[in-house]
Design an enzyme around this catalytic site. Structure first.
Site, short mmCIF file in Angstrom:
data_model
loop_
_atom_site.label_atom_id
_atom_site.label_comp_id
_atom_site.label_asym_id
_atom_site.label_seq_id
_atom_site.Cartn_x
_atom_site.Cartn_y
_atom_site.Cartn_z
N THR A 196 0.87 -1.19 0.00
CA THR A 196 0.00 0.00 0.00
C THR A 196 0.90 1.23 0.00
O THR A 196 1.40 1.63 -1.04
CB THR A 196 -0.98 -0.01 1.18
OG1 THR A 196 -0.27 -0.25 2.41
CG2 THR A 196 -2.04 -1.08 1.00
N LYS A 239 4.18 -7.05 4.08
CA LYS A 239 3.94 -5.65 3.76
C LYS A 239 3.55 -4.93 5.05
O LYS A 239 3.04 -5.54 5.99
CB LYS A 239 2.86 -5.48 2.70
CG LYS A 239 1.46 -5.94 3.07
CD LYS A 239 0.62 -4.96 3.87
CE LYS A 239 0.51 -3.61 3.18
NZ LYS A 239 -0.34 -2.69 4.05
N THR A 262 -1.90 -2.99 10.19
CA THR A 262 -1.96 -2.95 8.72
C THR A 262 -0.78 -3.63 8.10
O THR A 262 -0.03 -3.10 7.33
CB THR A 262 -2.15 -1.56 8.12
OG1 THR A 262 -2.64 -1.69 6.81
CG2 THR A 262 -0.99 -0.69 8.07
N GLU A 304 5.84 4.83 7.47
CA GLU A 304 5.43 5.98 6.65
C GLU A 304 6.21 7.23 7.05
O GLU A 304 6.18 7.66 8.21
CB GLU A 304 3.94 6.21 6.80
CG GLU A 304 3.12 5.13 6.11
CD GLU A 304 1.63 5.24 6.37
OE1 GLU A 304 0.87 4.63 5.61
OE2 GLU A 304 1.24 5.91 7.34
N ASN A 312 -0.53 10.61 5.67
CA ASN A 312 -1.80 10.16 6.25
C ASN A 312 -2.90 11.22 6.17
O ASN A 312 -4.07 10.88 6.22
CB ASN A 312 -1.59 9.71 7.69
CG ASN A 312 -0.95 8.35 7.75
OD1 ASN A 312 -1.61 7.35 7.55
ND2 ASN A 312 0.36 8.31 7.97
N THR A 316 -6.64 10.24 -1.00
CA THR A 316 -6.58 11.02 -2.22
C THR A 316 -5.31 10.75 -2.99
O THR A 316 -5.12 11.28 -4.05
CB THR A 316 -6.68 12.52 -1.91
OG1 THR A 316 -5.63 12.89 -1.02
CG2 THR A 316 -8.02 12.84 -1.28
#
EC number: 2.3.1.35
Length: 412
Positions: free
Chosen positions: A162, A188, A199, A285, A407, A412
């Site tokens: 992702t 992942k 996640t 991230e 985040n 989007t």
């Protein structure tokens, strides 16, 4: 008791960083782009040429995603799978009865395509929560499972991503009874990562001959030391799952704790889980640094894990590391609220191998030298918190401006 991070490397382990879930005998992996994402590969599979003993560990989040519940139920039937299907972009979580039916339909279509029983197909999803899967695209993808043109394990490694910036995979080889055996893994995870998994999807395959109870015990022990010892942001997701398939194609005698080479399998599985877990933490991230916290001298291993996780989970520690600021007071604070069993007067802390706290007291250190050490992309925090035998390591990352940017615009 020690965690695997503190145990010496097994010399006989042959590590292949290019390997993955397709490395063990009898496993095939592949993937394709079916339109769930704009351009990237978004649908993948793992297939064993023979049914494989399978066990799993699942999220503790109460909002378990539909595919996760279906897979858990399927494994519980016979503790066996032959295929696993994964899609990215859509989590199929918080989707009610339709989500359950969509996961069932996916399972049915793949079973028909592979000519195997339905409960031998596991299903996993990752992506945005609350959106229904576009089942026309999923159906089309299932009709291409195991087609030669798509059987490429790197496509599978890409399909499950992702917000990850890199694939995470490896394989290791070692010998049991003179026979070469292999364990492969692909995972992942980048955001919504916290101890007890999040996640995050992990897939481990092996051609070792082992029974379901023994495999289940080993996987859970390994995960307690690895995937449950990482954090990025403190959030736990709805879709976390680690599955381990063992098809026995190495054809040695079945192994268990009484087997003379048992320790080799245990170490190898732990190594694979640790490698994948640390790479998830490193790829957090917006992360720029992998942070490792090693704790020893704790009352027991449970307390050591609490303290290590507390250090890497602290947002104040994470932001100080990102700013390359030697503010060790944040580390001490995170240690202090983690456990009632620490002994402040005998606590020692080092940051990047520079002593900053001895016997609970700040010590003089070369601030400029430590600041230079903090520019590294691998940061080590070590703490001795008493005279106990508990040791553990936890893994995290710094908290950057980019984490907020990623985040804030995730959908989007």
């Amino acid at each position: 008791m020690k965690d695997i991070e503190t145990i010496d490397t097994l010399n006989q382990l042959n590590i292949d960083l290019e390997g993955d879930v397709s490395s063990p005998l009898g496993f095939i992996a592949g993937g394709l782009h079916c339109g769930l994402r704009r351009k990237k590969v978004d649908f993948g599979w793992i297939y064993s040429t023979t049914p494989a003993t399978t066990t799993g560990v699942y999220t503790l989040n109460q909002f378990k995603a539909a595919p996760l519940k279906l897979t858990e139920d399927s494994i519980n039937k016979e503790r066996t799978l032959q295929a696993i299907i994964v899609n990215s972009a859509y989590a199929n979580a918080c989707t009610g009865e339709k989500g359950i039916q969509d996961a069932l339909d996916t399972q049915t279509w793949v079973a028909e395509q592979l000519n195997i029983e339905q409960h031998l197909v596991g299903v996993a999803s990752t992506g945005v929560i609350g959106s229904f899967l576009p089942m026309d695209k999923i159906y089309d993808a299932t009709q291409h499972v195991l087609k030669d043109r798509y059987n490429n394990s790197e496509a599978f490694n890409q399909a499950i991503l992702t917000t990850d910036t890199m694939t995470k995979h490896l394989s290791v080889k070692f010998e049991i009874e003179g026979t070469t055996v292999t364990i492969g893994g692909t995972a992942k995870g980048s955001g919504m990562i916290h101890p007890n998994m999040a996640t995050m999807l992990g897939f481990i395959t092996t051609d070792v001959n082992i029974d379901a109870d023994t495999l289940d015990y080993c996987l859970k022990q390994s995960i307690d030391q690895s995937f449950n010892m990482i954090t990025v942001d403190g959030d736990s997701s709805t879709n976390d799952m680690v599955l381990c398939m063992a098809n026995g194609q190495a054809q040695h005698n079945k192994i268990d704790a009484l087997h003379p080479e048992w320790h080799k399998f245990v170490y190898a599985l732990n190594f694979v889980c640790h490698y994948l877990a640390k790479n998830i933490a490193k790829d957090g991230e917006g992360a720029t640094k992998l942070v490792t916290a090693k704790v020893k001298g704790a009352y027991n291993v449970v307390e050591a894990r609490k303290i290590a996780k507390s250090i890497v989970s602290s947002n104040l520690v994470k932001t100080a590391i990102h700013g390359e600021d030697a503010n060790f007071g944040r580390i001490v604070t995170a240690i202090g609220y983690a456990s009632q069993y620490i002994e402040p007067s005998t606590t020692h802390v080092s940051l990047c191998q520079v002593n900053v706290l001895e016997k609970g007291m700040a010590v003089d250190f070369d601030e400029q030298l430590l600041k230079e050490q903090l520019t590294s992309d691998n940061i080590l925090i070590e703490a001795t918190v008493g005279n106990g035998e508990g040791e553990a390591a936890a893994y995290g990352c710094d908290l950057s401006y980019d984490y907020v940017r990623i985040n804030a615009s995730y959908r989007t």
